[in-house]
Design an enzyme around this catalytic site. Structure first.
Site, mmCIF file in Angstrom:
data_model
loop_
_atom_site.group_PDB
_atom_site.id
_atom_site.type_symbol
_atom_site.label_atom_id
_atom_site.label_comp_id
_atom_site.label_asym_id
_atom_site.label_seq_id
_atom_site.Cartn_x
_atom_site.Cartn_y
_atom_site.Cartn_z
ATOM 1 C CG HIS A 210 -6.670 55.091 -28.972
ATOM 2 N ND1 HIS A 210 -5.989 55.789 -29.937
ATOM 3 C CD2 HIS A 210 -5.764 54.247 -28.426
ATOM 4 C CE1 HIS A 210 -4.741 55.360 -29.983
ATOM 5 N NE2 HIS A 210 -4.568 54.428 -29.079
HETATM 6 C C1 UD1 Z 1 -3.648 49.646 -26.876
HETATM 7 C C2 UD1 Z 1 -2.189 50.105 -26.779
HETATM 8 C C3 UD1 Z 1 -2.020 51.424 -27.523
HETATM 9 C C4 UD1 Z 1 -2.524 51.322 -28.939
HETATM 10 C C5 UD1 Z 1 -3.972 50.831 -28.894
HETATM 11 C C6 UD1 Z 1 -4.548 50.671 -30.273
HETATM 12 C C7 UD1 Z 1 -0.966 49.570 -24.715
HETATM 13 C C8 UD1 Z 1 -0.404 50.163 -23.482
HETATM 14 N N1 UD1 Z 1 -1.804 50.367 -25.391
HETATM 15 O O1 UD1 Z 1 -4.444 50.598 -26.198
HETATM 16 O O2 UD1 Z 1 -0.637 51.738 -27.571
HETATM 17 O O3 UD1 Z 1 -2.448 52.592 -29.545
HETATM 18 O O4 UD1 Z 1 -4.006 49.563 -28.232
HETATM 19 O O5 UD1 Z 1 -5.900 50.298 -30.196
HETATM 20 O O6 UD1 Z 1 -0.658 48.456 -25.055
HETATM 21 N N2 UD1 Z 1 -11.392 46.478 -25.824
HETATM 22 C C9 UD1 Z 1 -12.426 45.845 -26.468
HETATM 23 N N3 UD1 Z 1 -12.129 44.956 -27.441
HETATM 24 C C10 UD1 Z 1 -10.858 44.651 -27.798
HETATM 25 C C11 UD1 Z 1 -9.803 45.298 -27.124
HETATM 26 C C12 UD1 Z 1 -10.082 46.208 -26.161
HETATM 27 O O7 UD1 Z 1 -13.588 46.085 -26.185
HETATM 28 O O8 UD1 Z 1 -10.662 43.822 -28.706
HETATM 29 C C13 UD1 Z 1 -11.689 47.478 -24.781
HETATM 30 C C14 UD1 Z 1 -11.578 46.951 -23.387
HETATM 31 O O9 UD1 Z 1 -12.612 47.501 -22.632
HETATM 32 C C15 UD1 Z 1 -10.251 47.478 -22.890
HETATM 33 C C16 UD1 Z 1 -10.129 48.783 -23.663
HETATM 34 O O10 UD1 Z 1 -10.767 48.536 -24.927
HETATM 35 O O11 UD1 Z 1 -10.246 47.646 -21.520
HETATM 36 C C17 UD1 Z 1 -8.700 49.212 -23.939
HETATM 37 O O12 UD1 Z 1 -7.924 48.130 -24.491
HETATM 38 P P1 UD1 Z 1 -6.371 47.982 -24.101
HETATM 39 O O13 UD1 Z 1 -5.776 46.848 -24.832
HETATM 40 O O14 UD1 Z 1 -6.235 47.992 -22.616
HETATM 41 O O15 UD1 Z 1 -5.711 49.337 -24.555
HETATM 42 P P2 UD1 Z 1 -5.955 50.269 -25.810
HETATM 43 O O16 UD1 Z 1 -6.551 51.532 -25.319
HETATM 44 O O17 UD1 Z 1 -6.638 49.567 -26.928
#
Ligand code: UD1
Length: 390
Positions: A210
């Site tokens: 991820h």
């Molecule tokens: C975040 C953390 C990372 C951790 C990871 C675990 C930071 C910088 N990164 O990254 O350290 O390893 O979480 O998962 O804080 N999304 C959904 N549903 C959700 C949450 C996210 O669909 O409930 C999608 C969204 O499109 C979003 C993308 O996932 O844009 C990424 O989510 P985001 O919280 O930005 O970062 P992670 O890659 O999850």
């Protein structure tokens, strides 16, 4: 009796925070002089990324939710600052507690510092020395403003000392993520019925990917999944897909992935694509895997405790004890090397698989880290003596 209650405001936001905060909340609830309160920033918001973890870890409903949702790093951090910055003066906590290294962790740490609330950081001092990782910035900033720094391994304490943190602020306490894992293992090893899928019968590999550096470029993602397909010619590869990766897979075009139908056993070779896994499902899969391939931080630690070989598809790790312990190898991001290393582990032909069989968990990864932390928090608060009478 002059009972005193200290308000401890814990802040979580993303999936990996939840298994770290759960044992701490359970432990804090044992003491009448502590009043644990929980804020969920909403960085992760889907049931699969958050709600199911509250259910399975028996976390209480958050006292406050900030609903920040997805967005850029700047947006997420700024919204935590803005919304939590409004909440904290109303709650007047005696201490704030943050775990891990996500954007919500750093945002909350800055609010504590600006509001002059004592701050405890659990999982302090980890350093990859790679400032292109967003988490590395979050770690450095959070540690710089923390008053109590709890470390999971001795290298983390050494990093903090090198950065000039006073020794009396640092406590090497072990790993709260392992506290949760120990509990989860009790459940998943007693019955497969609690997990939705159950682990496949024979040897299999578990894969997670991820990290933006691995999944955001369609070319890189394609090359990685082609390498995994080569590994999956002989064994099933279970691939629970993070929403960030799911969105990118859709951009890559046709990839040899098998969609799991939600109920049948995974027994054939190939890459099986699943929705994000619940905590207990994932623990049960890792526990019996022949190999885990990941770019996560926490999974390197969980496989270390389990004694399961792990190949970390990154150029560095902030968790060196997982490597010196013999369970984890950081293999870089070259797909060809990944295939070689994975096949060697599956043939049981490497040092990695040999050492793993004799493994003991690292020091203090014993299921009692949260007890040590809460003892120290209570001493700290009692010495400051700022509790309000109830
Ligand atoms: C975040 C953390 C990372 C951790 C990871 C675990 C930071 C910088 N990164 O990254 O350290 O390893 O979480 O998962 O804080 N999304 C959904 N549903 C959700 C949450 C996210 O669909 O409930 C999608 C969204 O499109 C979003 C993308 O996932 O844009 C990424 O989510 P985001 O919280 O930005 O970062 P992670 O890659 O999850």
């Amino acid at each position: 009796m002059n009972q005193r209650t200290y308000r401890i405001l814990s802040v979580v936001g993303a999936r990996p925070n939840l298994m770290k905060i759960a044992p701490l909340i359970t432990e804090m609830r044992r003491f009448d002089d502590l009043c644990p309160m929980l804020v969920h920033t909403g960085q992760h918001y889907d049931y699969a990324m958050s709600g199911v973890f509250f259910d399975q870890l028996r976390l209480p409903e958050p006292d406050y939710t900030l609903g920040i949702g997805s967005g850029t790093h700047h947006y997420q951090t700024a919204e935590v600052l803005r919304r939590l910055g409004e909440l904290v003066p109303q709650v007047e906590p005696d201490l704030m507690l943050v775990v891990g290294d996500v954007n919500s962790t750093m945002g909350a740490a800055l609010v504590a510092a600006k509001e002059r609330i004592p701050l405890a950081h659990v999982e302090a001092g980890l350093r990859s020395s790679d400032r292109t990782m967003p988490e590395e910035i979050n770690r450095v900033v959070t540690d710089a403003v923390s008053d109590l720094l709890f470390t999971t391994e001795e290298a983390a304490s050494a990093n903090l000392l090198r950065e000039g943190v006073a020794a009396e602020k640092i406590s090497f306490v072990g790993n709260v993520m392992i506290d949760s894992l120990v509990e989860a293992l009790r459940v998943v090893r007693s019955s497969d019925a609690v997990t939705q899928t159950g682990p496949p019968p024979g040897g299999y590999v578990v894969l997670t990917l991820h990290r933006p550096s691995n999944v955001d470029s369609p070319e890189r993602l394609r090359a990685t999944l082609d390498a995994i397909a080569e590994i999956a010619r002989d064994v099933p590869v279970i691939f629970p897909v993070h929403p960030r990766t799911e969105a990118k897979i859709a951009e890559v075009g046709s990839i040899p992935l098998k969609a799991w139908d939600g109920c049948s056993a995974i027994s054939q070779s190939g890459i099986w694509k699943l929705p994000p896994a619940s905590y207990l499902d994932f623990v049960s899969w890792m526990d019996r895997a022949a190999l885990v391939i990941t770019d996560s931080g926490g999974i390197q630690e969980e496989t270390t405790y389990l004694g399961v070989p792990c190949l970390t598809f990154r150029d560095s790790t902030e968790r060196p004890v997982t490597v010196t312990h013999g369970t984890n190898r950081v293999v870089g991001t070259d797909p060809v090397r990944l295939i070689q290393e994975a096949k060697a582990v599956l043939r049981r032909g490497t040092d990695l698989s040999r050492r793993v069989r004799e493994h003991q968990p690292p020091p203090l990864w014993d299921g009692h880290a949260s007890r040590r932390i809460v003892d120290i928090l209570r001493s700290f608060l009692n010495e400051r003596g700022s509790a309000r009478p109830t």
